[in-house]
Design an enzyme around this catalytic site. Structure first.
Site, short mmCIF file in Angstrom:
data_model
loop_
_atom_site.label_atom_id
_atom_site.label_comp_id
_atom_site.label_asym_id
_atom_site.label_seq_id
_atom_site.Cartn_x
_atom_site.Cartn_y
_atom_site.Cartn_z
N ASP A 122 1.05 -1.32 -0.20
CA ASP A 122 0.12 -0.11 0.04
C ASP A 122 0.84 1.39 -0.22
O ASP A 122 1.89 0.58 0.51
CB ASP A 122 -0.79 0.26 1.60
N LYS A 158 -14.28 27.47 -5.59
CA LYS A 158 -12.90 26.17 -5.36
C LYS A 158 -11.83 27.39 -4.54
O LYS A 158 -10.59 27.61 -4.48
CB LYS A 158 -12.35 26.33 -6.51
N ASP A 199 -8.68 -3.99 2.09
CA ASP A 199 -7.51 -4.58 1.94
C ASP A 199 -7.91 -5.68 2.20
O ASP A 199 -6.71 -7.38 2.29
CB ASP A 199 -6.39 -4.43 2.76
N ASP A 224 -4.08 -1.78 4.95
CA ASP A 224 -4.40 -1.53 6.39
C ASP A 224 -6.39 -0.90 6.30
O ASP A 224 -6.19 -1.02 7.40
CB ASP A 224 -4.21 -0.36 7.17
#
Length: 1023
Positions: free
Chosen positions: A376, A487, A721, A717
């Site tokens: 990862d 934005k 996964d 984590d």
């Protein structure tokens, strides 16, 4: 996938009366394939009208309670189905009857059988076989309990999923808000969520107000994601109008219609996927199985040969059967099961000290044989904290310090432009340090605020001192918070500087939006008009920083003139009464989640150890590639297809993919790939990054690597996964940020979340494999001097040179500590410089090891034992030739006048005392030759003089086995208990020459191996 379809897919298959197992298995495979497919749903594409029609829900009043009850009865509760768990007693039985234990059980049963036969045929049968059977059973039971205890802490996958399920949910039924148990939520329910809530089911958002959700446990994206009713992406995981079961709402409020519940939610599918996966056998378990086949083969071969031989030599059937059993039992290495278990446990403890917590003992070695690591990115390779990396002001890029301990570069902080830029970054910022952290270093302090703002806050605090003081000086008057339409974020402050106007407007946001609002730019503290040339410079800087995978923000300010905005002016943010255009552009600041300090070195180590490191991340490809280059997953000078295309200035599709060593694969491309195409990528590219991948894809990547024959380690984590962690040969979860679910699915947990710890683990794993080989070589060698006395006893008809009890004293007494001490042996050479072992060819126990232990060293040991045996009998008057064929009369308790070579007569009692003294002496000889064996087993290629005697446990082992042998021989009462008798001191020395011979023989062999690598000696004897 409508309600009906969704439901049918999970109906249990109807199984015929015969319990058709095949169809069950096929169904399981079909279900797994279903789950591996990407999430398919179309609810995010539907308009509100279509939603109303599909679910029959009134979008303002919700379902009626009656309708909700109907659906609940049809679909079942909104909960995850727990997987079938293995009962504890089954786990315990596996430890008792699995693999190696089976061999010992068979040995024990054969012993009881032999004892039974003797009891039936003899008047006073010896109890040796009974003792042996009892001891073997005890060994298995004790080691079984030990292993069971070690692993009892594992596999509670679903428990942790349960904790994640929200308890209560706020639904609207018949126009009334009611709080109900989350399990009673049904498809079509109208649900309200607010900041701090867990999402109770998969929702299609129909209205939202500043709603953000944390999807990190599901997709791995660390930033909170905005949720709104708008359909923004074809992919349901990316679109903004779907909120997923068991993710968290971090701020704002939202209303949505439930589209999936329970096992049919995206999270439910992952849970099913993780629990349905077969982990497969660990490499070391396969090795031990292979070893058992070898040993059993040897034992049965010897047993049957001598069974036939004893019939030819005219022994009775019963005697022949007892010989057969005796030989097979003598071949079983009783102490080895305990040795292997203890060695693995020791390594597991050693790894825990280095921040690797191993849950499953056998996984210790698996890590050593790993050939591919799929890692990862966020938090494993990186520090998991956004950090300011670069700034652009005064028309040049400055590099900031991203190291964990602030030991990196620094930039020129004297420019007036930097003063202006840091002022905007500190003021136009809502992040604050949490209380009571003054003593902590700035970078370690916890911050309340989003990731980018915390990064700015820490950077300004480090470079310019207290931001709180700055904010107190420049009091904030009004602000417009950031929103997704304009934005930018803007605030107006009182300006304490006498030389400047009284009000300061500061703004930050998306760089291109900020630049559009500016007409001038600050260079070296002076304001200048913004011309095309400077706009180009801005564009280049923006592209360069963006290309480094960094998040870039633009900053500008405006000193509001006192004439229009006197002190006390009422600023209005709804009806804006101040300028938001023609501002002065100050600079850019870019942020990245930087690599951990130890990672580049760790990746380099993996490369020299022949391990391929693949990055798999949910992040953006540009960021992923930048980090991959930063940590060395893509090494310097290696290009991707895109790099080659850019260099040669040709379209990407004209580049031959095999020219590129590195490659970055986007999740959306992976989705359309066949497994053959994926195999090609994994085969032909040495450096691979997968970006924007989903949990299912991570699983597909792991399976792809395994198809290539790789032994795969996976780090992760998030909940997303867990399927990949379960499927991989070794799953590695993160101890600090990891979700419970990922920790349950993994085999190993990194307590410090650091990729570098994996490399330490690999090193330990390789070392334990080497050391187990040495332990086994040492233990097996003494089998030959234990079996040969029995064989000679049958063939030459001499008195038995070594008894069963003494064999047990060797296997479970003197040999145990030395065998375990080899687990503490240091590596011979740099084990991280060689290729990962090939599980097909490089076995734990191979034919060469057996030939060395049995055929060479073992034979020398047996000679030493027989020499001692003949010396003692000769001293007592029985010369070697006189002993041939004497067995019948020697063992007959009614004959009390057997003559020796000198004509003396011996009673049965006297003969037996001499025989048992020989047993003791043979036992001591084995201990003496095992000294040399222990020393030569320290190394497989190096000389013992190169390796040195630094292993203190091994030296203790040498003393321990000698002391134990002396105790068994000289302790009063041993004659009655174990039939061991005291020896003359000179008899200890009979085996010394043989011990020396073993040492010299092996040193010469290793010298030849080092001088002629790959030669005949290495091919035949290097195990």
């Amino acid at each position: 996938m409508g309600k009906g379809v969704g439901r049918d897919k999970y109906e249990p298959a109807a199984v015929s009366e015969h319990g058709d197992k095949k169809s069950k298995k096929a169904k399981k495979e079909r279900d797994m394939d279903e789950l591996k497919k990407e999430v398919s749903m179309d609810d995010h594409k539907l308009s509100l009208d279509e939603l109303h029609r599909k679910y029959g829900t009134d979008l303002s009043r919700g379902l009626t309670p009656a309708r909700a009850a109907e659906i609940l009865a049809r679909d079942g509760p909104n909960a995850l189905t727990p997987p079938p768990t293995t009962p504890e007693w089954v786990k315990f039985c596996r430890q008792l009857f699995g693999g190696f234990s089976m061999l010992l059980w068979i040995g024990a049963i054969l012993c009881f059988l032999a004892y039974g036969i003797r009891s039936a045929t003899e008047e006073e049968p010896p109890n040796d076989d009974l003792y042996l059977g009892v001891v073997l059973s005890a060994v298995v039971i004790i080691t079984g309990c030990f292993s069971y205890y070690q692993e009892a802490k594992s596999s509670k996958i679903m428990e942790s999923f349960k904790n994640m399920v929200p308890q209560q949910a706020l639904v609207i039924r018949n126009g009334e808000k009611m709080s109900i148990n989350a399990e009673d939520v049904v498809v079509g329910d109208l649900v309200e969520v607010k900041g701090g809530d867990r999402i109770p089911a998969d929702l299609r958002i129909i209205s939202a107000n500043g709603c953000k959700v944390d999807n990190s446990s599901l997709t791995g994206e660390s930033e909170p994601q905005t949720r709104s009713p708008d359909f923004t992406n074809e992919n349901p995981l990316e679109t903004r109008n779907i909120a997923f079961f068991s993710t968290n709402c971090v701020e704002g409020t939202a209303r949505g219609i439930v589209v999936y519940t329970g096992d049919r939610t995206v999270m439910g599918r992952i849970a099913t996927l993780a629990s349905g996966l077969e982990g497969g056998q660990t490499p070391i378990a396969e090795e031990i199985e292979h070893f058992i086949h070898l040993i059993t083969g040897v034992a049965v071969f010897l047993g049957v040969s001598f069974f036939i031989l004893s019939l030819i030599l005219e022994y009775t059937w019963l005697e022949a059967v007892i010989f057969l059993i005796g030989i097979i039992v003598a071949n079983v290495p009783e102490g080895l099961l305990a040795t292997v278990t203890v060695c693995l446990t020791l390594t597991a403890k050693r790894m825990a000290r280095k921040n690797c917590l191993v849950k499953n003992l056998e996984a210790v070695e698996t890590l050593g044989s790993t050939s591919t690591i799929c890692s990862d990115k966020t938090g494993t390779l990186t520090q998991n904290r956004m950090t300011v990396a670069h700034m652009w002001f005064d028309n040049q890029i400055h590099e900031a310090d991203t190291t964990e301990n602030q030991s990196g570069v620094s930039f020129d902080k004297t420019s007036a432009t930097w003063f202006a830029l840091s002022r905007i970054a500190g003021l136009c910022n809502r992040a604050v340090f949490q209380a009571n952290q003054e003593n902590l270093p700035i970078l370690k302090r916890a911050v309340a605020g989003d990731a980018s703002e915390s990064a700015l806050l820490k950077c300004i605090e480090v470079c310019c001192g207290s931001v709180m003081e700055m904010r107190e000086k420049y009091t904030k008057i009004v602000e417009i918070p950031f929103n997704s339409t304009n934005k930018y974020q803007l605030s107006i402050h009182k300006n304490p500087n006498a030389s400047e106007p009284k009000h300061l407007l500061v703004m930050k946001g998306a760089p291109e939006r900020i630049l559009d609002r500016c007409s001038s730019i600050l260079l070296h503290g002076k304001e200048q008009p913004l011309d095309e040339e400077l706009k180009d410079a801005f564009q280049n800087a923006y592209l360069e920083l963006g290309g480094l995978g960094e998040r870039v923000l633009g900053f500008c300010h405006l000193l509001l003139p006192d004439e229009q905005f006197p002190e006390g002016f009422q600023f209005d943010t709804d009806e804006v009464n101040f300028p938001v255009d023609n501002l002065c552009f100050v600079g850019l600041i870019s942020m990245i989640d930087p690599p951990r300090a130890a990672v580049p070195d760790a990746v380099g180590k993996c490369r020299s150890a022949g391990i391929k490191v693949i990055m798999v991340t949910g992040d953006h490809p540009i960021t992923a590639k930048a980090i991959a280059k930063g940590v060395g997953i893509i090494s310097e000078g290696n290009e991707t297809v895109e790099d080659i295309a850019a260099r040669l200035n040709i379209p990407v599709n004209q580049v031959n993919p095999r020219d590129a060593k590195a490659c970055v694969v986007h999740g959306s491309d992976l989705k359309d790939m066949t497994s053959e195409e994926l195999d090609d990528i994994l085969r032909y590219h040495t450096e691979i990054v997968f970006a924007r991948t989903s949990p299912q894809q991570k699983l597909i990547i792991v399976e792809g690597c395994q198809r290539q024959g790789a032994i795969v380690a996976v780090t992760g984590d998030g909940v997303n996964d867990s399927p990949a962690l379960k499927k991989a040969d070794i799953g590695v979860a993160m101890g600090i940020v990891g979700s419970d679910v990922s920790k349950q699915a993994a085999d190993m947990i990194l307590l410090d979340d650091n990729f570098a710890s994996i490399v330490t683990g690999v090193e330990e794993g390789r070392l334990i494999f080497d050391n187990l080989k040495k332990s086994i070589a040492y233990t097996l060698t003494s089998n030959i001097p234990e079996i040969t006395p029995f064989l000679i006893f049958i063939i030459a008809n001499i008195p038995l040179p070594l008894g069963t009890v003494t064999i047990l004293c060797i296997d479970l007494g003197t040999d145990m500590v030395p065998a375990i001490s080899l687990a503490y042996e240091q590596a011979e050479s740099d084990i991280m410089k060689r290729q990962p072992r090939n599980p097909k060819t490089d076995k734990l126990v191979n034919e060469r090891l057996i030939s060395m232990a049995y055929g060479q060293i073992g034979m020398i040991q047996a000679l030493g034992g027989f020499f001692t045996y003949f010396v003692i009998l000769a001293e007592n008057g029985f010369l070697p030739f006189h002993l041939l064929g004497i067995r019948e009369t020697w063992d007959d308790r009614w004959i009390n006048d057997v003559e020796d070579s000198y004509g003396q007569q011996w009673t049965y009692e006297q003969r037996k005392i001499v025989e048992f003294t020989c047993h003791t002496a043979f036992f001591v000889s084995i201990v003496v030759v095992q000294w040399a064996d222990l020393v030569i087993c320290k190394t497989r290629r190096n000389s013992v003089f190169q390796q040195g005697m630094k292993n203190k446990i091994l030296i203790f082992g040498l003393f321990e086995e000698t002391a134990l042998a002396a105790f068994l021989s000289y302790c009063p009462g041993m004659g009655a208990a174990l039939r061991m008798y005291p020896l003359k001191p000179t008899w200890w020395f009979c085996a010394f020459p043989y011990s020396l011979l073993i040492f010299v023989y092996d040193e010469v062999r290793k010298l030849i191996i080092r001088r002629r690598p790959g030669g005949w000696v290495e091919k035949e004897t290097y195990y």
